[in-house]
Write an enzyme that holds these catalytic residues in place. Sequence first.
Site, PDB file in Angstrom:
ATOM      1  N   HIS A 291       0.834  -1.207   0.000  1.00  0.00           N
ATOM      2  CA  HIS A 291       0.000   0.000   0.000  1.00  0.00           C
ATOM      3  C   HIS A 291       0.868   1.257   0.000  1.00  0.00           C
ATOM      4  O   HIS A 291       0.609   2.195  -0.776  1.00  0.00           O
ATOM      5  CB  HIS A 291      -0.904  -0.011   1.232  1.00  0.00           C
ATOM      6  CG  HIS A 291      -1.674   1.261   1.427  1.00  0.00           C
ATOM      7  ND1 HIS A 291      -2.765   1.602   0.657  1.00  0.00           N
ATOM      8  CD2 HIS A 291      -1.497   2.293   2.317  1.00  0.00           C
ATOM      9  CE1 HIS A 291      -3.232   2.779   1.047  1.00  0.00           C
ATOM     10  NE2 HIS A 291      -2.479   3.218   2.057  1.00  0.00           N
ATOM     11  N   HIS A 296       1.109   5.142  -2.252  1.00  0.00           N
ATOM     12  CA  HIS A 296       1.457   6.503  -1.841  1.00  0.00           C
ATOM     13  C   HIS A 296       2.724   7.055  -2.491  1.00  0.00           C
ATOM     14  O   HIS A 296       2.735   8.186  -2.985  1.00  0.00           O
ATOM     15  CB  HIS A 296       1.647   6.542  -0.314  1.00  0.00           C
ATOM     16  CG  HIS A 296       0.367   6.562   0.455  1.00  0.00           C
ATOM     17  ND1 HIS A 296      -0.489   7.640   0.454  1.00  0.00           N
ATOM     18  CD2 HIS A 296      -0.206   5.617   1.262  1.00  0.00           C
ATOM     19  CE1 HIS A 296      -1.531   7.383   1.220  1.00  0.00           C
ATOM     20  NE2 HIS A 296      -1.389   6.161   1.731  1.00  0.00           N
ATOM     21  N   GLU A 336      -6.155   9.286  -0.218  1.00  0.00           N
ATOM     22  CA  GLU A 336      -6.440   7.852  -0.209  1.00  0.00           C
ATOM     23  C   GLU A 336      -7.351   7.423  -1.349  1.00  0.00           C
ATOM     24  O   GLU A 336      -7.116   6.375  -1.973  1.00  0.00           O
ATOM     25  CB  GLU A 336      -7.070   7.442   1.125  1.00  0.00           C
ATOM     26  CG  GLU A 336      -6.114   7.477   2.307  1.00  0.00           C
ATOM     27  CD  GLU A 336      -5.048   6.390   2.251  1.00  0.00           C
ATOM     28  OE1 GLU A 336      -5.128   5.501   1.389  1.00  0.00           O
ATOM     29  OE2 GLU A 336      -4.110   6.451   3.070  1.00  0.00           O
ATOM     30  N   SER A 369      -3.575   0.912  -4.771  1.00  0.00           N
ATOM     31  CA  SER A 369      -3.037  -0.323  -4.195  1.00  0.00           C
ATOM     32  C   SER A 369      -4.112  -1.390  -4.003  1.00  0.00           C
ATOM     33  O   SER A 369      -3.864  -2.414  -3.367  1.00  0.00           O
ATOM     34  CB  SER A 369      -2.383  -0.017  -2.836  1.00  0.00           C
ATOM     35  OG  SER A 369      -3.330   0.506  -1.921  1.00  0.00           O
TER      36      SER A 369
END
Length: 475
Positions: A291, A296, A336, A369
């Site tokens: 992730h 990110h 996110e 992700s």
Amino acid sequence: NFNLLLLYLNLGHAVYRNGFNRARYMSMANSYHPSIHSVTDNPRVSILTEISDEPGALHELLRYFWKFDIDLTHIESRPSTKSNTGFNIYIDFAGRLGDIKTDNLIVELKRRCNNMLILDEKEVPWFPRHISEIDRFAKNILNAGSNLSSDHPGFNDPIYRTRREELTSIAQSYSFGESIPYISYTSEEIKTWGTVYSKLHHLHQSFACEEFLRIIPQLEKHCGYGVHNIPQAQDISDFLKQQTGFQLRPVAGLLSSRHFLNGLAFRTFFSTQYIRHPSRPFYTPEPDICHELLGHVPMFADPDFADFSQEIGLASLGASDEVIRKLASCYWFSVEFGLLFGKEKENKRKNGMERNGVSVKAYGAGLLSSFGELEYACGGDLKSLQSSYTPPITSSLTSMTSASYLPWDPTVACTTPYPITTYQPLYFVAETLTQAKLELRAYCESLPRPFFARYNALTNSIWVDRAVRPNNSTE
């Protein structure tokens, strides 16, 4: 008009807030004043005084600051509640009561001004003033780490649990200024990474934003991204510093929203170093390196996204719990799960075609992700944006046939509820990352913030314009 008069006096950089009759000023000298930037606890004095609404009144007040060579950090005018012909002036300036220059200034101001008061420092929640102070809370994880819940895929695997304890210990031992420890990943961990990397790489070609796709090849070249190699956090951190000034810091698990966002103010992203359980490579109940590094990290190499993230971080410093909740919601719906319009939207506009029927691309890490949700959110043509949204009664996936989409608006996102264990029923779509950043900046400027904060990249410290007294709690 006091705003025009202040602008005429050219006190420095001014930021006007519509609807608040408020202007903030930072003397240009602050950019070069060594006492401002060489320490993290810069003293401030706050005063409240009253002046008459007549030509030259403000100039007469401010000339004493020039006389004693004292920097103004904040000035604000409001109509007087006691007089129809006067204004209350709130001033913050660099100095400390007891210093000769400061005391002489106070004497002169009391002699010349009406009803001058020296204000107490405003108490605010503790926040780091230098990047090294992140050490005070970086180990205060809420969950994850080596403490696995009973429904975690690795709960009954003693080998996996031992490995998690090892990686947790490494992260908990890290302090500012050290190199991020090299992790020797096992063949099984690399296999799990490779499985995730291969599938996501295929999906990214269709559903990731242009900025993400441009950066991934650079990470493969400079940081060792690939199917058969898990890149090291220090190599990634060095790369990000060269691109946007961002850096990684190892963390053992989830931090509170306040602490996590505070880190972003220093262009620091907290990253785990453990990986999901090999029995379920396409699922993780908490953030792991797949992730962090595949969702990110690539976006932090984009200047607009890096600025966007830091804006949220700076607004979180010393903020109230309510403001932290609003900023965390904005973070959720953007960093996110944020979306951008696809390139064909711009082409359709140029060709005079309608807006409907364009695609959306992901820039949020929670999507980039996630195998299923990435396609769920971006897999079809977007027929139209909604003008409003009503949260569903249930968040069960069985009741969700399609997602809803709203134009990116932080004032709406900040109070919109969201689920954390299912696909999102709502996504916010921005025109571009630049537009998303500018709208977020405007929103942060409108928040009831106790002070204005600015990050000095040369000293890794935070400059504030007001006299504040952080409490000592880092909880």
